[in-house]
Enzyme design. Structure first.
Site, PDB file in Angstrom:
ATOM      1  N   ASP A 111      15.764  14.628  -9.200  1.00 25.38           N
ATOM      2  CA  ASP A 111      16.794  13.862  -8.415  1.00 25.38           C
ATOM      3  C   ASP A 111      17.953  15.295  -9.502  1.00 25.38           C
ATOM      4  OD1 ASP A 111      16.880  11.923  -6.547  1.00 25.38           O
ATOM      5  OD2 ASP A 111      16.109  10.663  -7.699  1.00 25.38           O
ATOM      6  N   LYS A 165       9.435  10.154   2.564  1.00 28.07           N
ATOM      7  CA  LYS A 165       9.249  10.556   1.211  1.00 28.07           C
ATOM      8  C   LYS A 165       7.522  10.829   0.893  1.00 28.07           C
ATOM      9  CE  LYS A 165      13.583   9.227  -1.434  1.00 28.07           C
ATOM     10  NZ  LYS A 165      13.836   8.736  -2.069  1.00 28.07           N
ATOM     11  N   GLN A 206      13.945   5.260  -6.886  1.00 28.13           N
ATOM     12  CA  GLN A 206      14.740   4.640  -5.551  1.00 28.13           C
ATOM     13  C   GLN A 206      16.373   4.308  -5.964  1.00 28.13           C
ATOM     14  OE1 GLN A 206      14.653   6.900  -2.213  1.00 28.13           O
ATOM     15  NE2 GLN A 206      16.514   5.541  -1.921  1.00 28.13           N
TER      16      GLN A 206
HETATM   17  N1  GUN Z   1      19.535   6.448  -3.109  1.00 27.54           N
HETATM   18  C1  GUN Z   1      19.966   7.423  -2.240  1.00 27.54           C
HETATM   19  N2  GUN Z   1      20.003   8.791  -2.075  1.00 27.54           N
HETATM   20  C2  GUN Z   1      18.770   9.064  -3.132  1.00 27.54           C
HETATM   21  C3  GUN Z   1      18.736  10.142  -3.806  1.00 27.54           C
HETATM   22  O1  GUN Z   1      18.735  11.212  -3.605  1.00 27.54           O
HETATM   23  N3  GUN Z   1      17.717   9.587  -4.520  1.00 27.54           N
HETATM   24  C4  GUN Z   1      17.490   8.172  -5.142  1.00 27.54           C
HETATM   25  N4  GUN Z   1      16.336   8.089  -6.597  1.00 27.54           N
HETATM   26  N5  GUN Z   1      17.396   7.364  -4.955  1.00 27.54           N
HETATM   27  C5  GUN Z   1      18.584   7.352  -3.263  1.00 27.54           C
END
Ligand code: GUN
Length: 299
Positions: free
Chosen positions: A122, A55, A99
């Site tokens: 998100d 990311k 996350q």
């Molecule tokens: N863990 C797995 N996929 C995601 C996501 O799309 N966003 C977040 N914050 N955590 C994740």
């Protein structure tokens, strides 16, 4: 019948990232605005570490600012909430992603609720979830289902009137996916572990989105001939054929069988996966624009 078209999520994601980069460059040139994304990782989960690294890298490559906050596994909830509050106030940060999963001693919902809704890239905050549920256009939409929808629209054009089946009811994928498909005027079924006659339900669908996390659960004869199949599954299984102790990624769909029946299908890897981060970058640009009172680009 010919084999299904393979939907190339990697190429699709590259295209989206390119459009995001162009938009970021325009925002900088015209408005002095550099969109910023803060990613918070608590603990040492190896898969999460890989995602967070990717990311950060892709954010910088798109010409945006990346702020990474890596906290130890024993970080207290108050400390994490204090960081979220600081990021909420920080004008250089337009998107905040914490996350998941978080360590067991932290209340995930309390942390998500603390994120400023305008920075919730998100789309997990109840305000954004609610906006999506009632179908307003200003919701922040979760990245994985948004990526799936973009690929479906690219393949099919209008989705109106199609029968869609979403397999899985998670808050991250299944439920927002169903809301997005409903907004596109699909007739939507959400199937899950208690659904009866699952194979028949699947076989009725023009669009099948599998997001259950069970390796190759969806069989070839569960698929309606010509249907579009989106496989969100990312399951790591043993692969002794590659050597001792080796593993490989497979989806929730038995790809080799499904490809002979479906009209189009996403592979694993290289399908939905790459779209998720591209959509996160897209959401960050849109969030930055709305926070500055600028019209959101159509990306
Ligand atoms: N863990 C797995 N996929 C995601 C996501 O799309 N966003 C977040 N914050 N955590 C994740």
């Amino acid at each position: 019948m010919a084999d299904a078209d393979i939907i190339n999520g990697k190429a699709f994601a590259e295209g989206l990232r390119h459009r995001v980069s162009e938009e970021a460059a325009r925002l900088k040139a015209d408005h002095g605005l550099v969109p910023g994304l803060a990613v918070v990782l608590v603990g040492e989960d190896p898969a999460s570490q890989v995602y967070v690294r990717n990311k950060g890298k892709q954010t910088v490559e798109a010409g945006m600012q990346s702020f990474e906050h890596k906290l130890p596994d024993d970080t207290g909830q108050d400390e994490l909430l204090a960081l979220v509050h600081r990021l909420n106030q920080d004008h250089a940060v337009h998107g905040i992603l914490v996350q998941l999963p978080l360590p067991g001693h932290i209340d995930e919902k309390a942390v998500i609720d603390a994120i400023e809704t305008a920075k919730d890239v998100d789309g997990f905050h109840v305000v954004n979830t609610g906006k999506l549920a009632i179908g307003t256009n200003d919701a922040m939409v979760p990245c994985t289902p948004l990526g799936c929808l973009m690929m479906l629209k690219d393949k099919l054009g209008s989705l109106s009137g199609k029968k869609a089946l979403v397999l899985g009811r998670s808050n991250i994928v299944g439920k927002p996916m169903a809301a997005l498909l409903l907004k596109e005027n699909c007739t939507v079924t959400i199937a899950h572990s208690r659904t009866r006659n699952l194979a028949d339900e699947c076989r009725a669908a023009d669009i099948l989105v599998a997001a259950v996390g069970r390796p190759r659960m969806v069989k070839g004869d569960w698929i309606k001939p010509g249907a579009v199949v989106i496989d969100v599954g990312m399951n790591r299984i043993d692969a002794p054929e590659k050597g001792e102790g080796k593993t490989r990624l497979v989806g929730d769909v038995d790809f080799d069988a499904a490809v002979r029946v479906a009209g189009a299908i996403t592979p694993v890897p290289g399908g939905v996966g790459p779209m998720t981060i591209a959509c996160l970058l897209r959401n960050t640009v849109v969030a930055a624009c709305s926070q500055k009172g600028l019209e959101a680009p159509d990306l």
